[in-house]
Design an enzyme around this catalytic site. Sequence first.
Site, PDB file in Angstrom:
ATOM      1  N   ASP A 106       0.714  -1.171  -0.299  1.00 17.64           N
ATOM      2  CA  ASP A 106      -0.435   0.182  -0.110  1.00 17.64           C
ATOM      3  C   ASP A 106       0.695   0.989   0.091  1.00 17.64           C
ATOM      4  O   ASP A 106       1.925   1.185   0.447  1.00 17.64           O
ATOM      5  CB  ASP A 106      -0.804  -0.159   1.178  1.00 17.64           C
ATOM      6  N   GLY A 107       0.488   2.381  -0.958  1.00 14.63           N
ATOM      7  CA  GLY A 107       1.272   4.003  -0.700  1.00 14.63           C
ATOM      8  C   GLY A 107       0.189   4.953   0.180  1.00 14.63           C
ATOM      9  O   GLY A 107      -0.490   4.415  -1.186  1.00 14.63           O
ATOM     10  N   GLU A 135       2.720   3.443  -4.566  1.00 15.08           N
ATOM     11  CA  GLU A 135       1.424   2.222  -5.289  1.00 15.08           C
ATOM     12  C   GLU A 135       2.689   1.710  -5.692  1.00 15.08           C
ATOM     13  O   GLU A 135       2.510   0.274  -5.471  1.00 15.08           O
ATOM     14  CB  GLU A 135       0.612   2.290  -5.487  1.00 15.08           C
ATOM     15  N   ASP A 188      -4.982  -2.489  -3.192  1.00 11.52           N
ATOM     16  CA  ASP A 188      -5.422  -1.972  -3.556  1.00 11.52           C
ATOM     17  C   ASP A 188      -5.728  -0.784  -4.437  1.00 11.52           C
ATOM     18  O   ASP A 188      -6.520   0.051  -4.091  1.00 11.52           O
ATOM     19  CB  ASP A 188      -6.347  -1.341  -2.226  1.00 11.52           C
ATOM     20  N   ASP A 210      -0.516   0.110   4.902  1.00 14.17           N
ATOM     21  CA  ASP A 210      -1.289   1.128   5.328  1.00 14.17           C
ATOM     22  C   ASP A 210      -1.019   2.386   6.527  1.00 14.17           C
ATOM     23  O   ASP A 210      -0.682   3.334   6.197  1.00 14.17           O
ATOM     24  CB  ASP A 210      -2.930   1.124   5.331  1.00 14.17           C
TER      25      ASP A 210
END
Length: 234
Positions: A16-17, A54, A76, A141
């Site tokens: 995640d980013g 991401e 995601d 996250d």
Amino acid sequence: MEEQKKHKPKIALFSDGGAEPNPGKGGFGVILKYKEHVKEFSKGYLLTTNNRMELMAIIHGLEQIKVEAYVDIYSDSKYIIDAINNGWVAKWQENNWYRNKKAKAVNIDLWEKLLKLMNTHEVSFNWIKGHNGHKENERCDELAAIALNGNSLSEDEEYLKQINSPPEDGKIKNEGDKCRKCNTPVIKKERRRRKIKKNQTYYFEYYFLCPNCNTMYMVEDAKRKIERDSNTLF
């Protein structure tokens, strides 16, 4: 060689980013899982974008795998998952990184790195819904947020080159200046009002956007310093 293929490890990569604001300070988090082994990675940047974080997350995770492996990637980011699984990135590459006749793809430097790594491992890309209670996604996250708010932020040098490289007639400073990627006049866009983050030191009051290829241009004239005792929204 056949024996090596049979025994390639199967590794799960969760990532995640994000950036706050976008563009702004950024961070990513990655988790690698192989049987009972789990490793976590994270990194923060001074100025970058959500999509670059991401992409960097997945790239960083793949770079940590030192042997040829089967890698199941969970993200995601629809931006990444759809681009890979729908074959868009392959088409952009075939077309010299043009998404259509006029517009160049964005984040070419990172897509090239990712495609190279995909040739090293056998990978699958899987979309998971963010902020939906998925254990590893929530942890990634959290790692990204910690990195973003850390004291040792790196420069996203390629991104800085992209936003600071002026067109032939100089840097973009005004609405109507020509986009350096597709030569379309840029438009001025006001930033959405958001609550100031705890460690945020500045924000961009506005930016310029190319309506054709969606390239964003951040300019120093739009940069506003945040007074630490202020609760003003912007």
